[in-house]
Motif scaffolding. Structure first.
Motif, mmCIF file in Angstrom:
data_model
loop_
_atom_site.group_PDB
_atom_site.id
_atom_site.type_symbol
_atom_site.label_atom_id
_atom_site.label_comp_id
_atom_site.label_asym_id
_atom_site.label_seq_id
_atom_site.Cartn_x
_atom_site.Cartn_y
_atom_site.Cartn_z
ATOM 1 N N PRO A 136 0.182 3.338 10.014
ATOM 2 C CA PRO A 136 1.649 3.315 10.022
ATOM 3 C C PRO A 136 2.194 4.568 9.339
ATOM 4 O O PRO A 136 1.584 5.087 8.397
ATOM 5 N N THR A 137 3.328 5.042 9.800
ATOM 6 C CA THR A 137 3.897 6.274 9.235
ATOM 7 C C THR A 137 4.239 6.124 7.756
ATOM 8 O O THR A 137 4.272 7.123 7.026
ATOM 9 N N SER A 138 4.459 4.888 7.299
ATOM 10 C CA SER A 138 4.764 4.687 5.880
ATOM 11 C C SER A 138 3.594 5.071 4.984
ATOM 12 O O SER A 138 3.773 5.311 3.783
ATOM 13 N N LEU A 139 2.396 5.149 5.574
ATOM 14 C CA LEU A 139 1.206 5.524 4.803
ATOM 15 C C LEU A 139 0.815 6.987 4.999
ATOM 16 O O LEU A 139 -0.169 7.444 4.406
ATOM 17 N N THR A 140 1.554 7.692 5.821
ATOM 18 C CA THR A 140 1.184 9.083 6.111
ATOM 19 C C THR A 140 2.299 10.088 5.859
ATOM 20 O O THR A 140 2.028 11.278 5.680
ATOM 21 N N ASP A 141 3.547 9.658 5.850
ATOM 22 C CA ASP A 141 4.665 10.584 5.672
ATOM 23 C C ASP A 141 4.555 11.332 4.345
ATOM 24 O O ASP A 141 4.274 10.741 3.302
ATOM 25 N N ALA B 287 2.400 13.500 3.240
ATOM 26 C CA ALA B 287 1.078 13.704 2.630
ATOM 27 C C ALA B 287 0.907 15.155 2.196
ATOM 28 O O ALA B 287 1.286 16.078 2.924
ATOM 29 N N ASP B 288 0.339 15.361 1.002
ATOM 30 C CA ASP B 288 0.082 16.721 0.541
ATOM 31 C C ASP B 288 -1.394 17.061 0.706
ATOM 32 O O ASP B 288 -2.181 16.264 1.215
ATOM 33 N N ALA B 289 -1.757 18.263 0.282
ATOM 34 C CA ALA B 289 -3.118 18.750 0.496
ATOM 35 C C ALA B 289 -4.163 17.931 -0.244
ATOM 36 O O ALA B 289 -5.332 17.914 0.144
ATOM 37 N N GLU B 290 -3.759 17.255 -1.309
ATOM 38 C CA GLU B 290 -4.702 16.465 -2.102
ATOM 39 C C GLU B 290 -5.036 15.134 -1.440
ATOM 40 O O GLU B 290 -6.006 14.484 -1.797
ATOM 41 N N GLU B 291 -4.212 14.726 -0.480
ATOM 42 C CA GLU B 291 -4.379 13.428 0.164
ATOM 43 C C GLU B 291 -5.310 13.589 1.359
ATOM 44 O O GLU B 291 -4.955 14.199 2.360
ATOM 45 N N LEU B 292 -6.504 13.031 1.252
ATOM 46 C CA LEU B 292 -7.557 13.313 2.224
ATOM 47 C C LEU B 292 -7.885 12.101 3.089
ATOM 48 O O LEU B 292 -7.615 10.960 2.718
ATOM 49 N N ILE B 293 -8.471 12.390 4.254
ATOM 50 C CA ILE B 293 -8.930 11.354 5.174
ATOM 51 C C ILE B 293 -10.442 11.464 5.329
ATOM 52 O O ILE B 293 -10.961 12.563 5.575
ATOM 53 N N ALA C 135 0.829 -1.210 0.000
ATOM 54 C CA ALA C 135 0.000 0.000 0.000
ATOM 55 C C ALA C 135 0.861 1.256 0.000
ATOM 56 O O ALA C 135 0.524 2.247 -0.660
ATOM 57 N N ALA C 136 1.979 1.224 0.717
ATOM 58 C CA ALA C 136 2.878 2.380 0.745
ATOM 59 C C ALA C 136 3.482 2.628 -0.634
ATOM 60 O O ALA C 136 3.587 3.785 -1.082
ATOM 61 N N ARG C 137 3.860 1.561 -1.317
ATOM 62 C CA ARG C 137 4.397 1.716 -2.679
ATOM 63 C C ARG C 137 3.322 2.225 -3.630
ATOM 64 O O ARG C 137 3.587 3.093 -4.479
ATOM 65 N N MET C 138 2.109 1.686 -3.487
ATOM 66 C CA MET C 138 1.008 2.150 -4.334
ATOM 67 C C MET C 138 0.704 3.625 -4.080
ATOM 68 O O MET C 138 0.377 4.367 -5.012
ATOM 69 N N ARG C 139 0.796 4.030 -2.834
ATOM 70 C CA ARG C 139 0.548 5.433 -2.480
ATOM 71 C C ARG C 139 1.560 6.352 -3.167
ATOM 72 O O ARG C 139 1.189 7.377 -3.746
#
Length: 207
Positions: free
Chosen positions: A101-106, A108-114, A50-54
């Motif tokens: 995990p931080t690998s999925l959040t480090d 993150a830009d403004a386009e990346e939403l939760i 998932a981190a690589r896909m992100r």
């Protein structure tokens, strides 16, 4: 770049390759630290994938969306397992394992939403505002990764296809505590609703 509508080879709107990155979103489903701890040995691989896909999606201009459980809310009153969800959420909060995990959040830009949803709602599309957001952005194709395969991945895929999205599940970007069930869902169930592909196959499709 992905093949576009003018490509005679991929002129089928049911094919994920029909849609450009601007109409595609990568969903990271329920990658809570607690779920990672209980999703079996393949969960570590799923998070890494998932981190690589992100990173790949960000480079390609594909929208990245994090779909999580809102730990500030209780399950809805008619939920069959409301007490179980209450216990799970309380444990996530008390143990500090509600984050990703931080690998999925480090980075993150403004386009990346939760987007978050109430406990007891399994499909990510029940997250407040998510459906409206996807429609406003013209998103037609969803790529799903997440924990667990038999939970949010399955339920999101089913609801999404009923909502007329093209759905692609990342086989190695998902995991389940029951590995045999994960295999059955990937090989016999999810393929009847959409596409199941490894991360490398998806990335190759957009080259």
């Amino acid at each position: 770049m992905a093949s576009t509508r003018s490509d005679p080879v991929l002129a089928d709107p049911a094919d994920p390759g029909f849609y450009p990155p601007s109409q595609t979103a990568l969903l990271l489903l329920d990658f809570h630290e607690m779920f990672l701890q209980h999703a079996g040995p393949s969960a570590v691989t799923a998070v890494a994938t998932a981190a690589r896909m992100r990173r790949w999606a960000t480079q390609r201009g594909i929208l990245v969306i994090h779909a999580l459980i809102d730990t500030s809310k209780l399950a809805f009153p008619s939920c069959k397992d409301a007490n179980r969800y209450k216990t799970i959420v309380a444990a996530m909060v008390s143990s500090g394992t509600s984050a990703e995990p931080t690998s999925l959040t480090d980075g993150a830009d403004a386009e990346e939403l939760i987007f978050t949803r109430r406990p007891g709602h399994i499909s990510a599309l029940k997250s407040s505002g998510l459906m409206d957001f996807l429609q406003e952005r013209g998103i037609a194709s969803l790529i799903l990764t997440g924990l667990s395969t038999s939970g949010c991945v399955l339920r999101t895929a089913v609801q999404a296809t009923d909502a007329e999205f093209v759905v692609t599940v990342v086989r190695d970007g998902c995991a389940d505590a029951d590995e045999e069930l994960h295999k059955i869902l990937m090989e016999k169930v999810l393929t009847s609703r959409g596409y199941v592909m490894n991360a490398a196959e998806i990335q190759e499709m957009y080259e």
